[in-house]
Design a protein around this motif. Structure first.
Motif, short mmCIF file in Angstrom:
data_model
loop_
_atom_site.label_atom_id
_atom_site.label_comp_id
_atom_site.label_asym_id
_atom_site.label_seq_id
_atom_site.Cartn_x
_atom_site.Cartn_y
_atom_site.Cartn_z
N LEU A 161 33.09 86.03 13.49
CA LEU A 161 32.80 84.71 14.06
C LEU A 161 32.82 83.62 12.99
CD1 LEU A 161 30.00 85.44 16.65
CD2 LEU A 161 32.39 84.88 17.08
N ARG A 162 32.25 83.94 11.86
CA ARG A 162 32.21 82.96 10.78
C ARG A 162 33.61 82.59 10.31
NH1 ARG A 162 27.37 85.93 7.54
NH2 ARG A 162 25.67 84.75 8.48
N TYR A 163 34.42 83.60 10.23
CA TYR A 163 35.77 83.36 9.76
C TYR A 163 36.57 82.52 10.75
CZ TYR A 163 39.87 84.12 6.95
OH TYR A 163 40.95 83.92 6.15
N GLN A 164 36.24 82.72 12.04
CA GLN A 164 36.85 81.86 13.06
C GLN A 164 36.38 80.42 12.93
OE1 GLN A 164 35.84 83.55 16.86
NE2 GLN A 164 37.33 85.21 16.67
N ASP A 165 35.11 80.27 12.58
CA ASP A 165 34.51 78.93 12.56
C ASP A 165 34.84 78.14 11.29
OD1 ASP A 165 33.37 79.55 14.94
OD2 ASP A 165 31.37 79.97 14.14
N TYR A 166 35.05 78.82 10.18
CA TYR A 166 35.22 78.12 8.90
C TYR A 166 36.33 78.76 8.07
CZ TYR A 166 30.56 76.24 9.90
OH TYR A 166 29.49 75.63 10.48
N PRO A 167 37.03 77.93 7.29
CA PRO A 167 38.03 78.48 6.35
C PRO A 167 37.35 78.96 5.08
CG PRO A 167 38.07 76.09 6.28
CD PRO A 167 37.00 76.46 7.28
N ILE A 168 36.72 80.11 5.15
CA ILE A 168 35.88 80.58 4.05
C ILE A 168 36.73 81.09 2.88
CG2 ILE A 168 34.13 82.28 3.39
CD1 ILE A 168 33.26 82.33 6.33
N TYR A 222 26.19 86.55 0.35
CA TYR A 222 25.05 87.05 1.12
C TYR A 222 23.83 87.12 0.21
CZ TYR A 222 28.50 88.78 4.55
OH TYR A 222 29.50 88.90 5.46
N VAL A 223 22.82 86.34 0.55
CA VAL A 223 21.58 86.40 -0.22
C VAL A 223 20.67 87.42 0.47
CG1 VAL A 223 19.60 85.10 -1.10
CG2 VAL A 223 21.84 83.99 -0.86
N VAL A 224 20.70 88.62 -0.03
CA VAL A 224 19.97 89.72 0.59
C VAL A 224 19.39 90.61 -0.51
CG1 VAL A 224 20.14 91.69 2.15
CG2 VAL A 224 21.56 89.69 2.57
N LEU A 239 30.13 97.16 3.40
CA LEU A 239 30.62 96.03 4.19
C LEU A 239 31.85 95.40 3.55
CD1 LEU A 239 30.13 94.16 6.64
CD2 LEU A 239 28.79 92.69 5.12
N SER A 240 31.82 95.27 2.23
CA SER A 240 32.94 94.68 1.52
C SER A 240 34.22 95.49 1.77
CB SER A 240 32.62 94.63 0.03
OG SER A 240 33.77 94.29 -0.70
N ILE A 241 34.11 96.79 1.67
CA ILE A 241 35.27 97.65 1.87
C ILE A 241 35.76 97.56 3.32
CG2 ILE A 241 36.05 100.05 1.91
CD1 ILE A 241 33.93 100.53 -0.34
N LEU A 242 34.81 97.59 4.26
CA LEU A 242 35.20 97.57 5.67
C LEU A 242 35.86 96.25 6.05
CD1 LEU A 242 32.15 99.33 7.37
CD2 LEU A 242 34.39 100.30 6.80
N LEU A 243 35.30 95.15 5.60
CA LEU A 243 35.88 93.84 5.92
C LEU A 243 37.28 93.73 5.34
CD1 LEU A 243 32.87 91.36 5.47
CD2 LEU A 243 33.89 92.19 7.61
N ASP A 244 37.43 94.27 4.14
CA ASP A 244 38.74 94.24 3.51
C ASP A 244 39.75 95.05 4.34
OD1 ASP A 244 40.47 93.57 1.32
OD2 ASP A 244 40.40 95.69 0.81
N ARG A 245 39.34 96.22 4.79
CA ARG A 245 40.23 97.05 5.59
C ARG A 245 40.58 96.40 6.92
NH1 ARG A 245 38.56 103.38 5.25
NH2 ARG A 245 38.36 103.52 3.00
N LEU A 246 39.63 95.63 7.43
CA LEU A 246 39.87 94.97 8.71
C LEU A 246 40.66 93.67 8.53
CD1 LEU A 246 36.41 95.56 10.38
CD2 LEU A 246 38.59 96.49 11.15
N PHE A 281 39.91 90.89 6.50
CA PHE A 281 39.28 89.60 6.20
C PHE A 281 39.52 89.26 4.73
CE2 PHE A 281 36.89 91.17 9.80
CZ PHE A 281 36.77 90.04 10.59
N PRO A 282 40.16 88.12 4.48
CA PRO A 282 40.49 87.79 3.10
C PRO A 282 39.26 87.67 2.18
CG PRO A 282 41.67 86.38 4.62
CD PRO A 282 40.70 87.15 5.43
N PHE A 283 38.12 87.28 2.74
CA PHE A 283 36.96 87.14 1.86
C PHE A 283 36.22 88.45 1.65
CE2 PHE A 283 35.13 86.07 6.07
CZ PHE A 283 34.12 87.00 6.12
N GLY A 284 36.68 89.51 2.35
CA GLY A 284 35.93 90.76 2.31
C GLY A 284 35.81 91.36 0.93
N LYS A 285 36.93 91.52 0.28
CA LYS A 285 36.94 92.20 -1.01
C LYS A 285 36.10 91.47 -2.05
CE LYS A 285 40.34 95.06 -3.25
NZ LYS A 285 41.74 95.46 -3.09
#
Length: 595
Positions: free
Chosen positions: A340-347, A352-354, A365-372, A374-378
């Motif tokens: 959703l965030r990626y749809q809303d903004y050109p990130i 993540y402050v966690v 999460l980084s690995i999964l987002l990358d595989r899916l 998402f350019p910001f995942g890695k």
RNA sequence: GGUCCGGUAGCUCAGCUGGAUAGAGCAACAGCCUUCUAAGCUGUGGGUCUCGGGUUCGAAUCCCGACCGGAUCACCA
């Protein structure tokens, strides 16, 4: 052009001319001259000793002599001690630097990058009020966002609210059973505290039931599973997932109470968000994203229907993404939120402050987002900060060992108020309202600085029995320094013309030290951004305030008879105030004009 | 057990891309307000930088090994 840049180039020229050495910027080691030696900046010559084939002392002396001869306008004096060349920079250089700093309204602000960084922080659960752990998270998140803005990023601050799951149902159920229709209005409690009380109530009643069952002969595990309250909570969660109108209506009503409470706390803390996401809406997105990954062959389904990712080639294990009953887990939600965030903004960069207890989660999460795809995942940044510990260990909500955020802020502000009562002479003639406003800024300043000054990566200790200091290396110390300067500036009828400075050729040691410190500010902002460390700014602001207090103690500003000197000192004071204010703003700390 | 993080003064913390005699604050003790705000300034005492090796002109800082503490490795979030 900074002094460091100039001297680096000068060094390269010198060793080329003297020894025919071509050296890189990295080989030029500069540091501030230690207090016990004369000079402002020191060149470490050891890296050149071998190539020059001379003793360190000799190299230092020769380079010093070369500089004093070929850059006499800049290098006023030098001394060589072993392998260290201490350079005294001309007073005129420092005066020019001060004027340049004064000319920049946003001194320290780095050029725009035209890149978007999203910073997620806070991430509360809706079943309990915010505590000290959240306070550290919020202050770090807000400050990091400000710091990255100062480093030229376009920053979007975001919050992901965990508003669904069994824990919310526990509060709802306890309220239904024991609440007698209590509301924030009827009880006078803040909404988040009200809900939190019922969360605790659930746990109390649940434990009673477990105990009874165990006394009736059940083993602990069975008792925990079969306790009627737990069964009911789970039934309620199923109803929630099935969109049962009654459960949803209750959920929405109670959520509103909680959000009203959170808003109050956030506002008081001085943090804010540009966009808020709710897990109740993002978890479904996560499911569909996982289904897509499944279709693309990134994930696989087991016989029981659960969906998994195999991360063995990344050196990790297998990771569950959907339960066998098709419901989503934490990871699934984070994937949905990312989508959703990626749809809303050109990130361009996601932060993540966690807490550091979730390092493994974000690695995955980084690995999964990358595989899916998402350019910001890695490149995602998990800004992993340490826990706040109490003298007897970690805070635990259910055991009542939490330090509540609202209580803590109340305490800080009332302590500040108490201390200010002794300041009748400096604060006379102000209204009660102004006095309260000062106490608010100072109390919160003390709290924020206390938390932000420690390296974010480290665990920190908070002892509720000892109150947070208002003296020494603290927020109020820096605020006080600022208020003092403001007082002087108010008394100075007007800032005297800078033109008088042009005839001023020499400055005092303490003035020079202050200007040199001011010159460090832009590099400090960059370092704080590179390292994601508000603590670096705290240290800087403290050092600057120390330098100013020392200057203020030794030299008079308004009573200085020489108009040129007076003008310089006023200009200096004005810019120290400017930089202190800017640095503290990046920490989310407000400065009182008087205190 | 694997992985990650930490161990610096009585306490809380800086310093860690290797540099000169390891710094602050708090606490303790001693001074400084007829002079721009004393929430300030000055001074005294307080250290085996956990331990042992290594690298080198030089190690709190880098490498290896121990020890101690924390986190994490869930069909919890």
């Amino acid at each position: 052009m900074t002094l460091e840049n100039i001297v680096t180039q000068l060094t390269k020229d010198a060793v080329k001319a003297l020894y025919n050495i071509d050296c890189t910027d990295a080989q030029v080691q500069l540091q501030k001259t230690r207090a016990e030696f004369e000079g402002n900046i020191t060149l470490v010559v050891f890296p050149f000793v071998k190539m020059a084939r001379k003793a360190p002392q000799m190299v230092a002396a020769e380079v010093g002599e070369w500089m004093a001869t070929n850059a006499a306008h800049l290098v006023a004096k030098y001394n060589a001690v072993q392998g260290f060349l201490n350079l005294s920079i001309a007073d005129s250089f420092w005066i020019e630097q001060l004027q340049a700093i004064d000319a920049e309204a946003e001194y320290g602000k780095q050029p725009d990058r035209n890149q978007l960084m999203m910073v997620e922080y806070s991430s509360p659960n809706t079943n309990k009020p915010l505590h000290l752990g959240h306070v550290r998270n919020n202050l770090l998140g807000y400050s990091v966002a400000k710091i990255q803005e100062a480093n030229g990023w376009n920053v979007v601050k975001t919050n992901i609210v965990n508003d669904r799951g069994i824990h919310i149902c526990k509060s709802m159920l306890a309220w239904l059973k024991f609440g007698n229709g209590e509301t924030p209005e009827t009880s006078g409690k803040k909404g988040d505290h009200l809900i939190g009380d019922y969360y605790v109530r659930f746990d109390v009643e649940y434990k009673k039931q477990v105990k009874e069952l165990m006394e009736a002969g059940k083993d602990e595990e069975t008792a925990k599973r079969e306790a009627p309250l737990m069964q009911e909570a789970q039934a309620m969660l199923r109803k929630w997932e099935a969109n049962d109108p009654e459960v949803r209506a209750l959920w929405e009503k109670m959520n509103e109470w909680v959000y009203a409470g959170f808003d109050e706390t956030y506002q008081r803390m001085g943090v804010s968000f540009d966009k808020i996401y709710y897990e109740s809406t993002t978890y479904l997105e996560g499911k569909s994203e996982v289904e897509k990954g499944l279709a693309a062959g990134e994930f696989y389904r087991r016989e029981d229907g659960s969906v998994w990712a195999n991360l063995e080639k990344d050196g990790l294990d297998e990771k569950l993404l959907l339960r066998s009953d098709g419901t989503s887990v934490y990871m699934t939600q984070d994937i949905g939120t990312a989508k959703l965030r990626y749809q809303d903004y050109p990130i361009n960069k996601m932060v993540y402050v966690v807490g550091n207890e979730q390092e493994y989660h974000f690695k995955v999460l980084s690995i999964l987002l990358d595989r899916l795809g998402f350019p910001f995942g890695k490149e995602l940044v998990h800004f992993s900060y340490g826990m706040v510990e109490l003298p007897n260990g970690k805070m635990k909500s259910r055991e009542g060992t939490v330090v509540d955020a609202d209580d803590l802020m109340d305490k800080m502000v009332s302590d500040a108020k108490e201390i200010s009562k002794d300041k009748v002479n400096t604060l006379q003639g102000i209204t009660e309202e102004e006095a309260n406003e000062i106490a608010r800024k100072v109390g919160l300043g003390a709290l924020k600085y206390f938390i932000l000054k420690v390296d974010p990566r480290k665990n920190m200790l908070f002892n509720p029995a000892e109150s947070i200091d208002f003296n020494g290396n603290t927020g109020p110390f820096i605020q006080y320094t600022y208020a003092r300067i403001k007082s002087v500036l108010r008394k100075a009828e007007s800032l005297e013309s800078l033109k008088t400075l042009e005839t001023l050729k020499t400055i005092e040691e303490k003035e020079l030290a202050l200007i040199q410190r001011l010159c460090d500010y832009p590099a400090t902002v960059r370092a704080a951004g590179d390292e994601f460390s508000p603590a670096i700014l705290c240290n800087y602001a403290y050092a600057l305030a120390c330098d100013f207090n020392s200057f203020y103690h030794d030299l008079s500003i308004l009573n200085e008879p020489d108009a040129h000197k007076r003008a310089l000192r006023l200009l200096l004071a004005k810019n120290v105030a400017k930089v202190l204010n800017a640095a503290m703003a990046l920490l989310g700390i407000e400065m009182p004009e008087r205190m």
